[in-house]
Write a protein that holds these residues in place. Sequence first.
Motif, PDB file in Angstrom:
ATOM      1  N   ARG A 166      -4.714 -10.646  -6.871  1.00  0.00           N
ATOM      2  CA  ARG A 166      -4.215 -11.473  -5.785  1.00  0.00           C
ATOM      3  C   ARG A 166      -5.119 -11.465  -4.560  1.00  0.00           C
ATOM      4  O   ARG A 166      -4.910 -12.230  -3.627  1.00  0.00           O
ATOM      5  N   GLY A 167      -6.091 -10.567  -4.534  1.00  0.00           N
ATOM      6  CA  GLY A 167      -6.977 -10.494  -3.380  1.00  0.00           C
ATOM      7  C   GLY A 167      -6.356  -9.804  -2.179  1.00  0.00           C
ATOM      8  O   GLY A 167      -6.718 -10.092  -1.036  1.00  0.00           O
ATOM      9  N   PHE A 168      -5.432  -8.862  -2.409  1.00  0.00           N
ATOM     10  CA  PHE A 168      -4.824  -8.118  -1.316  1.00  0.00           C
ATOM     11  C   PHE A 168      -5.882  -7.236  -0.644  1.00  0.00           C
ATOM     12  O   PHE A 168      -6.797  -6.747  -1.293  1.00  0.00           O
ATOM     13  N   ASN A 169      -5.713  -7.033   0.639  1.00  0.00           N
ATOM     14  CA  ASN A 169      -6.590  -6.137   1.382  1.00  0.00           C
ATOM     15  C   ASN A 169      -6.077  -4.712   1.199  1.00  0.00           C
ATOM     16  O   ASN A 169      -5.441  -4.133   2.088  1.00  0.00           O
ATOM     17  N   LEU A 170      -6.338  -4.139   0.040  1.00  0.00           N
ATOM     18  CA  LEU A 170      -5.752  -2.854  -0.359  1.00  0.00           C
ATOM     19  C   LEU A 170      -6.715  -1.705  -0.107  1.00  0.00           C
ATOM     20  O   LEU A 170      -7.896  -1.788  -0.431  1.00  0.00           O
ATOM     21  N   SER A 171      -6.198  -0.638   0.475  1.00  0.00           N
ATOM     22  CA  SER A 171      -6.969   0.597   0.627  1.00  0.00           C
ATOM     23  C   SER A 171      -6.039   1.765   0.334  1.00  0.00           C
ATOM     24  O   SER A 171      -4.877   1.771   0.771  1.00  0.00           O
ATOM     25  N   LEU A 172      -6.538   2.736  -0.395  1.00  0.00           N
ATOM     26  CA  LEU A 172      -5.712   3.873  -0.802  1.00  0.00           C
ATOM     27  C   LEU A 172      -5.421   4.787   0.385  1.00  0.00           C
ATOM     28  O   LEU A 172      -6.287   5.027   1.231  1.00  0.00           O
ATOM     29  N   GLN A 173      -4.199   5.292   0.406  1.00  0.00           N
ATOM     30  CA  GLN A 173      -3.781   6.199   1.463  1.00  0.00           C
ATOM     31  C   GLN A 173      -3.772   7.626   0.939  1.00  0.00           C
ATOM     32  O   GLN A 173      -3.829   7.866  -0.276  1.00  0.00           O
ATOM     33  N   MET A 201      -1.182   2.247 -10.988  1.00  0.00           N
ATOM     34  CA  MET A 201      -2.344   1.501 -11.477  1.00  0.00           C
ATOM     35  C   MET A 201      -1.998   0.034 -11.712  1.00  0.00           C
ATOM     36  O   MET A 201      -2.814  -0.861 -11.455  1.00  0.00           O
ATOM     37  N   THR A 202      -0.792  -0.220 -12.186  1.00  0.00           N
ATOM     38  CA  THR A 202      -0.348  -1.616 -12.384  1.00  0.00           C
ATOM     39  C   THR A 202      -0.309  -2.364 -11.059  1.00  0.00           C
ATOM     40  O   THR A 202      -0.723  -3.526 -10.974  1.00  0.00           O
ATOM     41  N   LEU A 203       0.184  -1.698 -10.021  1.00  0.00           N
ATOM     42  CA  LEU A 203       0.227  -2.315  -8.706  1.00  0.00           C
ATOM     43  C   LEU A 203      -1.184  -2.607  -8.185  1.00  0.00           C
ATOM     44  O   LEU A 203      -1.433  -3.662  -7.596  1.00  0.00           O
ATOM     45  N   ILE A 204      -2.098  -1.678  -8.414  1.00  0.00           N
ATOM     46  CA  ILE A 204      -3.475  -1.880  -7.969  1.00  0.00           C
ATOM     47  C   ILE A 204      -4.108  -3.064  -8.694  1.00  0.00           C
ATOM     48  O   ILE A 204      -4.790  -3.898  -8.082  1.00  0.00           O
ATOM     49  N   ASP A 205      -3.889  -3.154 -10.006  1.00  0.00           N
ATOM     50  CA  ASP A 205      -4.433  -4.282 -10.781  1.00  0.00           C
ATOM     51  C   ASP A 205      -3.907  -5.614 -10.239  1.00  0.00           C
ATOM     52  O   ASP A 205      -4.648  -6.593 -10.108  1.00  0.00           O
ATOM     53  N   PHE A 206      -2.619  -5.640  -9.924  1.00  0.00           N
ATOM     54  CA  PHE A 206      -2.011  -6.855  -9.366  1.00  0.00           C
ATOM     55  C   PHE A 206      -2.645  -7.210  -8.020  1.00  0.00           C
ATOM     56  O   PHE A 206      -2.960  -8.373  -7.753  1.00  0.00           O
ATOM     57  N   MET A 211       0.832  -1.206   0.000  1.00  0.00           N
ATOM     58  CA  MET A 211       0.000   0.000   0.000  1.00  0.00           C
ATOM     59  C   MET A 211       0.866   1.256   0.000  1.00  0.00           C
ATOM     60  O   MET A 211       0.560   2.242  -0.679  1.00  0.00           O
ATOM     61  N   GLU A 212       1.944   1.218   0.773  1.00  0.00           N
ATOM     62  CA  GLU A 212       2.855   2.363   0.808  1.00  0.00           C
ATOM     63  C   GLU A 212       3.497   2.600  -0.555  1.00  0.00           C
ATOM     64  O   GLU A 212       3.707   3.748  -0.958  1.00  0.00           O
ATOM     65  N   GLN A 213       3.799   1.513  -1.268  1.00  0.00           N
ATOM     66  CA  GLN A 213       4.406   1.658  -2.586  1.00  0.00           C
ATOM     67  C   GLN A 213       3.430   2.273  -3.582  1.00  0.00           C
ATOM     68  O   GLN A 213       3.814   3.098  -4.415  1.00  0.00           O
ATOM     69  N   VAL A 214       2.177   1.879  -3.501  1.00  0.00           N
ATOM     70  CA  VAL A 214       1.151   2.493  -4.355  1.00  0.00           C
ATOM     71  C   VAL A 214       1.104   3.997  -4.095  1.00  0.00           C
ATOM     72  O   VAL A 214       1.069   4.810  -5.024  1.00  0.00           O
ATOM     73  N   THR A 215       1.124   4.364  -2.818  1.00  0.00           N
ATOM     74  CA  THR A 215       1.108   5.781  -2.452  1.00  0.00           C
ATOM     75  C   THR A 215       2.347   6.496  -2.981  1.00  0.00           C
ATOM     76  O   THR A 215       2.265   7.632  -3.475  1.00  0.00           O
ATOM     77  N   ASN A 216       3.497   5.841  -2.888  1.00  0.00           N
ATOM     78  CA  ASN A 216       4.738   6.449  -3.380  1.00  0.00           C
ATOM     79  C   ASN A 216       4.677   6.721  -4.873  1.00  0.00           C
ATOM     80  O   ASN A 216       5.159   7.762  -5.352  1.00  0.00           O
ATOM     81  N   GLU A 217       4.083   5.786  -5.625  1.00  0.00           N
ATOM     82  CA  GLU A 217       3.990   5.972  -7.075  1.00  0.00           C
ATOM     83  C   GLU A 217       3.106   7.166  -7.416  1.00  0.00           C
ATOM     84  O   GLU A 217       3.443   7.982  -8.287  1.00  0.00           O
TER      85      GLU A 217
END
Length: 223
Positions: A123-130, A114-119, A70-76
């Motif tokens: 995979r069924g990650f418990n992802l929430s945007l920061q 966006m690529t990370l979010i699609d992945f 999640m932190e990496q998505v935020t960094n991107e």
Amino acid sequence: MRISSIGLFVMASRLCLVKHAVSFMPNAKQVPVTTTKRSFANRSPTMMVASKTVFGEMSVERREVEQLFMEQVTNEFSASQLYLSASIWCDRNDMTGMASYMRAESNEERGHGMTLIDFAMKRGFNLSLQTVPAPESDWEGPEELWEALLDSEKDNTQSLLRLADAAQTCHDHSLLTLLMPYHMEQVNSEDKLKTILAKVRDENKTPGLLRQLDTELGAVVGV
């Protein structure tokens, strides 16, 4: 009389054996109960962890992977905003080539996110945007601006490495495969920004070099 005595002896022997056998039966029944019955509360920590894994409870390592992800998505997305802010600054200061170059970089960083979010969705990650913090928007000059971009790329590199280390610990091979091209891209990005920054700093020695660099960077994105 001789035969009768032998018969009595045999009968007495059999009765003795039966008596001993009956006396040992309670103990025989208790053996499997005391040696095989184990309560859930008496299990070792290792067994408890194994049980949680079987029932699908997330491990500490897996939670760390998802948090770093999640932190990496935020960094991107943060990097994308920074490049866009830098693009606006350059356009406002009549460096249109650099502005176009940075806008293209902004789109690329957003594409990474966006690529990370699609992945994560696959995979069924418990992802929430920061929350994405507002980027810096004002610099004293081109040198300070490019230094900020280089620092951002260095931070992003370290974030990716932390995520890769966590994925390695979890033996998450698909995530490691996803991250491989990102690592090489970071190497290239940092090298490219160092070269650009060196040319910007040479502007003090060679007047006009900054304008030439602006034209070169514009040509890279077709301006």
